[in-house]
Design a protein around this motif. Structure first.
Motif, PDB file in Angstrom:
ATOM      1  N   SER A   1       3.742  27.802  68.783  1.00 58.03           N
ATOM      2  CA  SER A   1       4.433  29.058  68.277  1.00 58.03           C
ATOM      3  C   SER A   1       5.356  28.606  67.149  1.00 58.03           C
ATOM      4  CB  SER A   1       5.036  29.760  69.568  1.00 58.03           C
ATOM      5  OG  SER A   1       6.314  28.667  69.771  1.00 58.03           O
ATOM      6  N   ASN A   2       5.596  27.512  66.804  1.00 59.51           N
ATOM      7  CA  ASN A   2       6.338  26.939  65.826  1.00 59.51           C
ATOM      8  C   ASN A   2       5.663  26.781  64.514  1.00 59.51           C
ATOM      9  OD1 ASN A   2       9.156  27.181  65.664  1.00 59.51           O
ATOM     10  ND2 ASN A   2       9.442  25.137  65.754  1.00 59.51           N
ATOM     11  N   ILE A   3       4.403  26.528  64.668  1.00 58.46           N
ATOM     12  CA  ILE A   3       3.647  26.177  63.441  1.00 58.46           C
ATOM     13  C   ILE A   3       3.467  27.239  62.459  1.00 58.46           C
ATOM     14  CG2 ILE A   3       1.305  25.140  62.587  1.00 58.46           C
ATOM     15  CD1 ILE A   3       1.424  23.664  65.399  1.00 58.46           C
ATOM     16  N   ALA A   4       3.719  27.061  61.248  1.00 61.04           N
ATOM     17  CA  ALA A   4       3.524  27.860  60.122  1.00 61.04           C
ATOM     18  C   ALA A   4       2.238  27.852  59.537  1.00 61.04           C
ATOM     19  CB  ALA A   4       4.520  28.208  59.102  1.00 61.04           C
ATOM     20  N   MET A   5       1.790  26.787  59.161  1.00 61.88           N
ATOM     21  CA  MET A   5       0.592  26.437  58.559  1.00 61.88           C
ATOM     22  C   MET A   5      -0.016  25.044  58.897  1.00 61.88           C
ATOM     23  SD  MET A   5       1.968  26.729  54.815  1.00 61.88           S
ATOM     24  CE  MET A   5       0.614  25.531  53.552  1.00 61.88           C
TER      25      MET A   5
ATOM     26  N   LYS B   1       7.896  26.567  61.193  1.00 59.77           N
ATOM     27  CA  LYS B   1       8.334  27.754  60.654  1.00 59.77           C
ATOM     28  C   LYS B   1       9.722  27.202  60.433  1.00 59.77           C
ATOM     29  CE  LYS B   1       5.694  30.796  63.417  1.00 59.77           C
ATOM     30  NZ  LYS B   1       5.551  32.150  64.411  1.00 59.77           N
TER      31      LYS B   1
ATOM     32  N   ILE C   1       2.905  22.288  58.935  1.00 56.25           N
ATOM     33  CA  ILE C   1       4.377  22.609  58.207  1.00 56.25           C
ATOM     34  C   ILE C   1       4.671  23.820  59.500  1.00 56.25           C
ATOM     35  CG2 ILE C   1       5.396  23.778  56.374  1.00 56.25           C
ATOM     36  CD1 ILE C   1       3.460  22.748  54.525  1.00 56.25           C
TER      37      ILE C   1
ATOM     38  N   ASP D   1      10.294  24.560  58.650  1.00 53.73           N
ATOM     39  CA  ASP D   1      10.269  24.016  57.436  1.00 53.73           C
ATOM     40  C   ASP D   1      10.221  22.364  57.363  1.00 53.73           C
ATOM     41  OD1 ASP D   1      10.084  25.983  55.681  1.00 53.73           O
ATOM     42  OD2 ASP D   1      11.974  26.167  55.218  1.00 53.73           O
ATOM     43  N   ARG D   2      10.258  22.174  58.935  1.00 58.58           N
ATOM     44  CA  ARG D   2       9.983  20.590  59.296  1.00 58.58           C
ATOM     45  C   ARG D   2       8.442  20.390  58.964  1.00 58.58           C
ATOM     46  NH1 ARG D   2      13.017  17.401  63.503  1.00 58.58           N
ATOM     47  NH2 ARG D   2      14.768  18.613  64.048  1.00 58.58           N
ATOM     48  N   GLU D   3       8.341  19.234  58.516  1.00 60.55           N
ATOM     49  CA  GLU D   3       6.576  18.689  58.008  1.00 60.55           C
ATOM     50  C   GLU D   3       6.164  17.582  58.706  1.00 60.55           C
ATOM     51  OE1 GLU D   3       7.252  20.968  53.619  1.00 60.55           O
ATOM     52  OE2 GLU D   3       5.423  19.433  53.892  1.00 60.55           O
TER      53      GLU D   3
END
Lengths: 87, 87, 87, 87, 87, 87, 87
Positions: G70-74, G24, G22, G26-28
């Motif tokens: 750097s754009n990955i939240a989780m 940052k 997921i 919100d793309r998954e």
């Protein structure tokens, strides 16, 4: 006077216990902390995600999860998540 | 002339006392400062969170909390939080 | 030709005097500068916060305050804050 | 072929003259450049701020001002500000 | 196979020629590149700025301009700007 | 087990071939990769830009283009762009 | 007590298996992890992208994809993506 606790010390003490994590994006999770690194990237297990919707708080089980430390706003050792906090 | 105070010195003096912390996301907290590191990540205890809602300020107890220093906008030593500031 | 002034030199000269600070989040403060560090984190005392609302500018006293340098957009030595600037 | 000009060289040549600075937040200023550092933090004097409102461009005198380099989007040596640019 | 071109090599070849620069804030410029540094801060001359408005694209002459490299999203060597791109 | 591929290895293999790049600002491009550096700044040629509008996807030819690596969200080797992905 | 797992260790164990990522923004995505680097840039193959629209979750096949760390939240090892999570 209460003894001083450094941030990474506090996190280290949480290993194996439940914590409540709130991201900068306002996503919220509870889970058991399994490990973390110097950037405070975190591995949690038995994870529940909470999303605040118009109909109240919706929770969702995710299992084992890695959270990007740069996206974490705050964490609450032993925290039960937003539901318990507001009930 | 009043003596100069460096930022980390000011925070160090706050250990064991109450501070009011305002995040870049506009979340606000008061609590007792237990420790901090060079990135100004902070461990607070007896924490109250304040959320400004349409119906006024709602407060919420959180216990011990770790705040990500990169997300802190400002802090007020001895601050009582938004309620006291506006009453 | 007017002599050159370096940014940190300008701030250093402000210690003990009033300055007006505008944050990237548009929050505005005046206060007496007590100290700062290399990241331009700043300790101010006798602080007033100004919030631009629909009913005009609302000011609020905060006492001693630490501002996160990474969140500061600009500062005006001797500045009196938005009210004086617009009257 | 026109000689090459490096960015810091261009700024250095502006010391003592008027420049127009546009911030990432869209705030705009003109003023006389008095000094700058490696992070392109800038000290300006005789500063005018321009705000684009529904009723057109409103200008406001600020005197001596320090601008945070990380917030600067662009600068125009000798620039007269938005009013002159559009008239 | 076409030879490989490194980013800074491409920019270096553009010195003295026209380029089209698009910022992260969606501001767009064309101009002649006069110089740049390792952070891709750029000095352009004969600069035209393009703003996309409800009434179409409005252009505006700015003369010599310095652009903050951290705010640049993309650049097109020899680019004529949005007007030519869409006609 | 499929062999491991490191990110920069993957990009290196794309030199001379078509790739689809999606920026953090949601701008999308396809083009032939001509070169890149350690910051994943990229030089593409024969570039097409895709913009998602209310009337569907609008494409636009840009020729040779340099993309700022810090603004890239993801890239798809051999990708044909959003039109092909959704048809 | 369950053994500690460090973040990069967890990711390393996922090589060759399915993970749910997921961003940052919100793309998954789900896909098989083929490799990653110290910045947690990731190479995935057999990738499906999920977009939450008013009509529910729309999925889209992308093949091999590189995600900017750097754009990955989780990320969720073995995760099946939002559809499975909510069914």
């Amino acid at each position: 006077m209460a003894s001083t606790i450094l941030p990474l010390e506090l996190i280290d003490r949480c290993i194996g216990s439940k914590i409540w994590v709130i991201m900068k994006s306002d996503r919220e999770f509870t889970g058991t902390l399994m490990g973390f690194d110097d950037f405070v990237n975190m591995v949690l297990t038995d994870v529940t995600e909470y999303q605040v919707t118009e109909d109240g708080i919706v929770s969702n089980s995710l299992g084992k999860t890695l959270l990007n430390g740069s996206n974490i706003a705050m964490l609450i050792p032993g925290g039960e998540g937003p539901e318990k906090a507001e009930s």
